[in-house]
Design a protein around this motif. Structure first.
Motif, PDB file in Angstrom:
ATOM      1  N   ASN A  61       3.875  11.082  -1.097  1.00 16.76           N
ATOM      2  CA  ASN A  61       5.119  10.750  -0.412  1.00 16.76           C
ATOM      3  C   ASN A  61       4.898  10.724   1.091  1.00 16.76           C
ATOM      4  OD1 ASN A  61       6.466  12.990  -2.785  1.00 16.76           O
ATOM      5  ND2 ASN A  61       6.486  10.794  -2.982  1.00 16.76           N
ATOM      6  N   LEU A  62       5.320   9.632   1.735  1.00 17.47           N
ATOM      7  CA  LEU A  62       5.151   9.493   3.176  1.00 17.47           C
ATOM      8  C   LEU A  62       5.965  10.564   3.887  1.00 17.47           C
ATOM      9  CD1 LEU A  62       3.879   7.787   5.456  1.00 17.47           C
ATOM     10  CD2 LEU A  62       5.983   6.452   5.473  1.00 17.47           C
ATOM     11  N   TYR A  63       5.282  11.380   4.668  1.00 16.51           N
ATOM     12  CA  TYR A  63       5.923  12.456   5.419  1.00 16.51           C
ATOM     13  C   TYR A  63       6.274  11.985   6.823  1.00 16.51           C
ATOM     14  CZ  TYR A  63       5.971  16.571   8.430  1.00 16.51           C
ATOM     15  OH  TYR A  63       6.286  17.492   9.393  1.00 16.51           O
ATOM     16  N   ARG A  64       5.287  11.389   7.494  1.00 11.68           N
ATOM     17  CA  ARG A  64       5.523  10.851   8.833  1.00 11.68           C
ATOM     18  C   ARG A  64       4.421   9.880   9.194  1.00 11.68           C
ATOM     19  NH1 ARG A  64       2.899  13.146  13.480  1.00 11.68           N
ATOM     20  NH2 ARG A  64       1.497  14.815  12.903  1.00 11.68           N
ATOM     21  N   VAL A  65       4.655   9.143  10.283  1.00 11.86           N
ATOM     22  CA  VAL A  65       3.675   8.204  10.810  1.00 11.86           C
ATOM     23  C   VAL A  65       3.363   8.645  12.233  1.00 11.86           C
ATOM     24  CG1 VAL A  65       3.190   5.784  11.341  1.00 11.86           C
ATOM     25  CG2 VAL A  65       4.649   6.363   9.402  1.00 11.86           C
ATOM     26  N   GLY A  66       2.101   8.614  12.615  1.00  9.01           N
ATOM     27  CA  GLY A  66       1.688   9.013  13.957  1.00  9.01           C
ATOM     28  C   GLY A  66       2.298   8.121  15.027  1.00  9.01           C
ATOM     29  N   LYS A  67       2.222   8.573  16.259  1.00  9.54           N
ATOM     30  CA  LYS A  67       2.840   7.858  17.389  1.00  9.54           C
ATOM     31  C   LYS A  67       2.324   6.434  17.557  1.00  9.54           C
ATOM     32  CE  LYS A  67       3.851  11.951  20.088  1.00  9.54           C
ATOM     33  NZ  LYS A  67       3.601  12.689  21.321  1.00  9.54           N
ATOM     34  N   THR A  68       1.047   6.221  17.261  1.00 10.67           N
ATOM     35  CA  THR A  68       0.474   4.884  17.446  1.00 10.67           C
ATOM     36  C   THR A  68       0.770   3.956  16.268  1.00 10.67           C
ATOM     37  OG1 THR A  68      -1.612   5.574  16.446  1.00 10.67           O
ATOM     38  CG2 THR A  68      -1.419   5.780  18.853  1.00 10.67           C
ATOM     39  N   GLY A  69       1.214   4.520  15.147  1.00  7.04           N
ATOM     40  CA  GLY A  69       1.530   3.706  13.984  1.00  7.04           C
ATOM     41  C   GLY A  69       0.345   3.408  13.099  1.00  7.04           C
ATOM     42  N   THR A  70      -0.790   4.032  13.353  1.00  4.78           N
ATOM     43  CA  THR A  70      -1.977   3.770  12.546  1.00  4.78           C
ATOM     44  C   THR A  70      -2.370   4.957  11.674  1.00  4.78           C
ATOM     45  OG1 THR A  70      -3.401   4.457  14.371  1.00  4.78           O
ATOM     46  CG2 THR A  70      -2.917   2.107  14.185  1.00  4.78           C
ATOM     47  N   VAL A  71      -1.752   6.122  11.877  1.00  7.24           N
ATOM     48  CA  VAL A  71      -2.061   7.318  11.108  1.00  7.24           C
ATOM     49  C   VAL A  71      -0.843   7.654  10.244  1.00  7.24           C
ATOM     50  CG1 VAL A  71      -2.770   9.725  11.205  1.00  7.24           C
ATOM     51  CG2 VAL A  71      -3.551   8.141  12.965  1.00  7.24           C
ATOM     52  N   PHE A  72      -1.078   7.761   8.929  1.00  5.47           N
ATOM     53  CA  PHE A  72      -0.005   8.013   7.976  1.00  5.47           C
ATOM     54  C   PHE A  72      -0.236   9.366   7.313  1.00  5.47           C
ATOM     55  CE2 PHE A  72      -0.344   3.538   8.620  1.00  5.47           C
ATOM     56  CZ  PHE A  72       0.970   3.077   8.608  1.00  5.47           C
ATOM     57  N   TYR A  73       0.792  10.203   7.309  1.00  4.48           N
ATOM     58  CA  TYR A  73       0.725  11.541   6.734  1.00  4.48           C
ATOM     59  C   TYR A  73       1.520  11.555   5.431  1.00  4.48           C
ATOM     60  CZ  TYR A  73      -0.863  12.935  11.389  1.00  4.48           C
ATOM     61  OH  TYR A  73      -1.557  13.045  12.556  1.00  4.48           O
ATOM     62  N   PHE A  74       0.859  11.975   4.349  1.00  6.50           N
ATOM     63  CA  PHE A  74       1.484  12.019   3.038  1.00  6.50           C
ATOM     64  C   PHE A  74       1.480  13.449   2.514  1.00  6.50           C
ATOM     65  CE2 PHE A  74      -0.361   7.812   3.468  1.00  6.50           C
ATOM     66  CZ  PHE A  74       0.661   6.981   3.024  1.00  6.50           C
ATOM     67  N   TRP A  78       0.831  -1.200   0.000  1.00  5.73           N
ATOM     68  CA  TRP A  78       0.000   0.000   0.000  1.00  5.73           C
ATOM     69  C   TRP A  78       0.870   1.256   0.000  1.00  5.73           C
ATOM     70  CZ3 TRP A  78      -0.988   3.459   4.263  1.00  5.73           C
ATOM     71  CH2 TRP A  78      -1.985   4.400   4.016  1.00  5.73           C
ATOM     72  N   LEU A  79       1.882   1.287   0.860  1.00  2.00           N
ATOM     73  CA  LEU A  79       2.777   2.448   0.917  1.00  2.00           C
ATOM     74  C   LEU A  79       3.544   2.625  -0.391  1.00  2.00           C
ATOM     75  CD1 LEU A  79       4.167   2.097   4.550  1.00  2.00           C
ATOM     76  CD2 LEU A  79       2.665   3.903   3.690  1.00  2.00           C
ATOM     77  N   GLU A  80       3.997   1.525  -0.968  1.00  2.00           N
ATOM     78  CA  GLU A  80       4.723   1.593  -2.245  1.00  2.00           C
ATOM     79  C   GLU A  80       3.807   2.117  -3.353  1.00  2.00           C
ATOM     80  OE1 GLU A  80       6.209  -2.401  -2.563  1.00  2.00           O
ATOM     81  OE2 GLU A  80       7.681  -2.061  -0.952  1.00  2.00           O
ATOM     82  N   ALA A  81       2.544   1.705  -3.348  1.00  2.00           N
ATOM     83  CA  ALA A  81       1.577   2.191  -4.347  1.00  2.00           C
ATOM     84  C   ALA A  81       1.301   3.683  -4.139  1.00  2.00           C
ATOM     85  CB  ALA A  81       0.278   1.391  -4.261  1.00  2.00           C
ATOM     86  N   MET A  82       1.213   4.115  -2.897  1.00  2.00           N
ATOM     87  CA  MET A  82       0.993   5.543  -2.607  1.00  2.00           C
ATOM     88  C   MET A  82       2.151   6.369  -3.162  1.00  2.00           C
ATOM     89  SD  MET A  82      -1.932   5.687  -1.080  1.00  2.00           S
ATOM     90  CE  MET A  82      -2.228   6.978   0.093  1.00  2.00           C
ATOM     91  N   GLU A  83       3.373   5.886  -2.960  1.00  2.00           N
ATOM     92  CA  GLU A  83       4.552   6.598  -3.465  1.00  2.00           C
ATOM     93  C   GLU A  83       4.523   6.675  -4.992  1.00  2.00           C
ATOM     94  OE1 GLU A  83       6.957   8.231  -1.921  1.00  2.00           O
ATOM     95  OE2 GLU A  83       6.776   7.543   0.145  1.00  2.00           O
ATOM     96  N   GLU A  84       4.121   5.603  -5.650  1.00  2.00           N
ATOM     97  CA  GLU A  84       4.052   5.583  -7.114  1.00  2.00           C
ATOM     98  C   GLU A  84       3.006   6.554  -7.652  1.00  2.00           C
ATOM     99  OE1 GLU A  84       3.541   1.539  -8.381  1.00  2.00           O
ATOM    100  OE2 GLU A  84       5.593   0.984  -7.782  1.00  2.00           O
ATOM    101  N   HIS A  85       1.990   6.873  -6.827  1.00  2.00           N
ATOM    102  CA  HIS A  85       0.956   7.831  -7.234  1.00  2.00           C
ATOM    103  C   HIS A  85       1.315   9.265  -6.833  1.00  2.00           C
ATOM    104  CE1 HIS A  85      -1.456   4.106  -7.483  1.00  2.00           C
ATOM    105  NE2 HIS A  85      -1.958   4.737  -8.525  1.00  2.00           N
ATOM    106  N   GLY A  86       2.492   9.476  -6.261  1.00  3.75           N
ATOM    107  CA  GLY A  86       2.918  10.824  -5.905  1.00  3.75           C
ATOM    108  C   GLY A  86       2.569  11.251  -4.498  1.00  3.75           C
TER     109      GLY A  86
END
Length: 160
Positions: free
Chosen positions: A79-92, A69-77
């Motif tokens: 870019n992962l900026y950070r991940v929340g403290k709990t590891g369930t929230v992803f900021y792009f 999923w993360l690799e597909a997000m990167e391919e669509h432009g």
């Protein structure tokens, strides 16, 4: 009983502090401490659509799906900026498409040598869990279009 409780609490606190120190050092070494936006800047970017927040609950039960999923997000432009403290929230952040390999790695005990080995191989940590129950690290490594996708482990016995 009080002595036993105190020893358990001290050990738990020490483990938590060691984990926070490793995570802080890792963030400083990859330069994310200076890159981190303030809360106001993040809010402004979210309103403008430049910062996108996605949630992935329970990815620990299928880490390979998270990696894809993360690799597909990167391919669509995205870019992962950070991940929340709990590891369930992803900021792009909205950016250019790129090829990035991700690896979600579980370790019972992650000492400094563990991080050094992967850092020396060109991997960057995108997330390090601070939980005493779940010890996950999310590694990323950018690669070129013609190159083979990098794998964090090459030995078949180490691949989960």
């Amino acid at each position: 009983v009080l002595t036993l409780y105190s020893v358990i609490k001290i050990n738990k606190t020490n483990k938590k502090l060691i984990g926070e120190n490793i995570q802080r050092k890792e963030l400083q070494e990859r330069g994310q401490v200076e890159r981190r936006l303030s809360k106001d800047e993040e809010k402004r970017l979210r309103r403008s659509g430049q910062l996108i927040v996605k949630r992935r609950f329970g990815w620990m039960y299928a880490p390979d799906k998270l990696e894809k999923w993360l690799e597909a997000m990167e391919e669509h432009g995205l870019n992962l900026y950070r991940v929340g403290k709990t590891g369930t929230v992803f900021y792009f952040t909205m950016g250019s498409p790129r090829k990035v390999s991700y690896c979600a790695d579980y370790q019972n005990i992650a000492d400094e040598g563990y991080f050094d080995i992967h850092r020396d191989a060109g991997w960057k940590s995108a997330f390090i869990s601070t939980s005493s129950i779940q010890k996950w690290t999310l590694w990323s490594r950018e690669y070129s279009l013609g190159d083979e996708q990098p794998q964090i482990y090459s030995d078949k016995s180490e691949i989960n």
